[in-house]
Scaffold this active site. Sequence first.
Site, short mmCIF file in Angstrom:
data_model
loop_
_atom_site.label_atom_id
_atom_site.label_comp_id
_atom_site.label_asym_id
_atom_site.label_seq_id
_atom_site.Cartn_x
_atom_site.Cartn_y
_atom_site.Cartn_z
N LYS A 55 81.73 -22.75 -6.59
CA LYS A 55 80.81 -22.14 -7.56
C LYS A 55 80.33 -20.78 -7.07
O LYS A 55 80.31 -19.80 -7.81
CB LYS A 55 79.60 -23.04 -7.82
CG LYS A 55 79.86 -24.15 -8.80
CD LYS A 55 78.69 -25.14 -8.82
CE LYS A 55 79.11 -26.41 -9.56
NZ LYS A 55 78.21 -27.53 -9.36
N GLN A 99 72.84 -29.61 -7.82
CA GLN A 99 74.06 -30.41 -7.75
C GLN A 99 73.73 -31.90 -7.74
O GLN A 99 72.88 -32.36 -6.97
CB GLN A 99 74.85 -30.02 -6.49
CG GLN A 99 76.19 -30.72 -6.34
CD GLN A 99 77.22 -30.31 -7.38
OE1 GLN A 99 77.19 -29.19 -7.88
NE2 GLN A 99 78.12 -31.20 -7.71
N ASP A 122 73.01 -26.12 -16.73
CA ASP A 122 73.70 -27.41 -16.76
C ASP A 122 73.42 -28.16 -18.07
O ASP A 122 74.06 -29.18 -18.35
CB ASP A 122 73.18 -28.28 -15.60
CG ASP A 122 74.24 -28.63 -14.60
OD1 ASP A 122 75.43 -28.37 -14.88
OD2 ASP A 122 73.88 -29.18 -13.55
N1 GUN Z 1 78.08 -33.06 -10.18
C1 GUN Z 1 79.31 -33.19 -10.73
N2 GUN Z 1 79.41 -32.45 -11.84
C2 GUN Z 1 78.23 -31.80 -11.98
C3 GUN Z 1 77.72 -30.88 -12.94
O1 GUN Z 1 78.39 -30.48 -13.90
N3 GUN Z 1 76.46 -30.47 -12.73
C4 GUN Z 1 75.71 -30.90 -11.70
N4 GUN Z 1 74.48 -30.44 -11.59
N5 GUN Z 1 76.13 -31.76 -10.80
C5 GUN Z 1 77.39 -32.21 -10.95
#
Ligand code: GUN
Length: 298
Positions: A55, A99, A122
Amino acid sequence: MSTAQIIDGKAFAERLRARVAQFAASFEQAAGRKAGLAVVLVGEDPASQVYVRSKGKQTVACGMASFEHRLPGDTAQDTLMALVDRLNADPAVDGILVQLPLPAHLDEQAVVARIDPNKDVDGLTPISTGRLALGLPGLVPCTPLGSLMLLKDRLGSLAGLEAVVIGRSILVGKPMVQLLLGENCTVTVAHSRTQNLPDVVRRADIVVVAVGRQEMVKADWVKPGATVIDVGINRIPAAGEGKTRLVGDVDFAGVAQVAGAITPVPGGVGPMTIAVLLRNAVVAAHRNAGIALDPGAL
Ligand code: GUN
């Protein structure tokens, strides 16, 4: 012999990131600063570390500022909440992603709910979730939105199609249902307690699978010509000492004989998630700075 079209999520995500980079550049010109995305990682989960690193790299590659906050696995709830408060108040931060999953001692719902909905890239806060359910504009969870983009690219209008979503998670299944309803699909949500799952799946023109069970959906479950979106990412042992490989929730080799189109794993939905995250960040940056952005352009 494979009959299905293989949906190339990697290529689609690359094109999306290129558009995001254009908008990130015009944002920087207009705002006098880069759009900023903050990612919070608590603990040392290896898969999460890989995602977070990826990311950060892609955020910078798109011309945005990346703020990474790595906290130890024993971080207290108050400490994490205070960090979210600081990021909410920071004018250089347009988007905040915590996350998931968080370590078990932390209250995930409370942390997510603390995020400013205007920075909720998100799409997981109660406000964003409510806006999606109401059909109001807002930030939408990345993986389902990426899946919808692939579906619309392949099928055009989805109106009137039978869609079956397998899985009812907060991150994928539930928002996927809302998005498909918003496209006027007839939507069925299947899950671990669903009876006669193969029969339910067999009526679908669109199947979205997000359960985390390797190669669960078999060829004889799928209606010929259906479009199959495989959200699953399962790491399994492969030939060779200590080797692993990724497979989805769909028996790709079998289902590709029957489906009209299918996403592979890897290279299908996976690359879309981060591309949509970056898209959401640049959209949030424009909204928060009061700079116009044609929502159709992204
Ligand atoms: N963990 C796995 N996929 C995601 C996501 O799209 N967002 C977040 N915050 N955590 C994740």
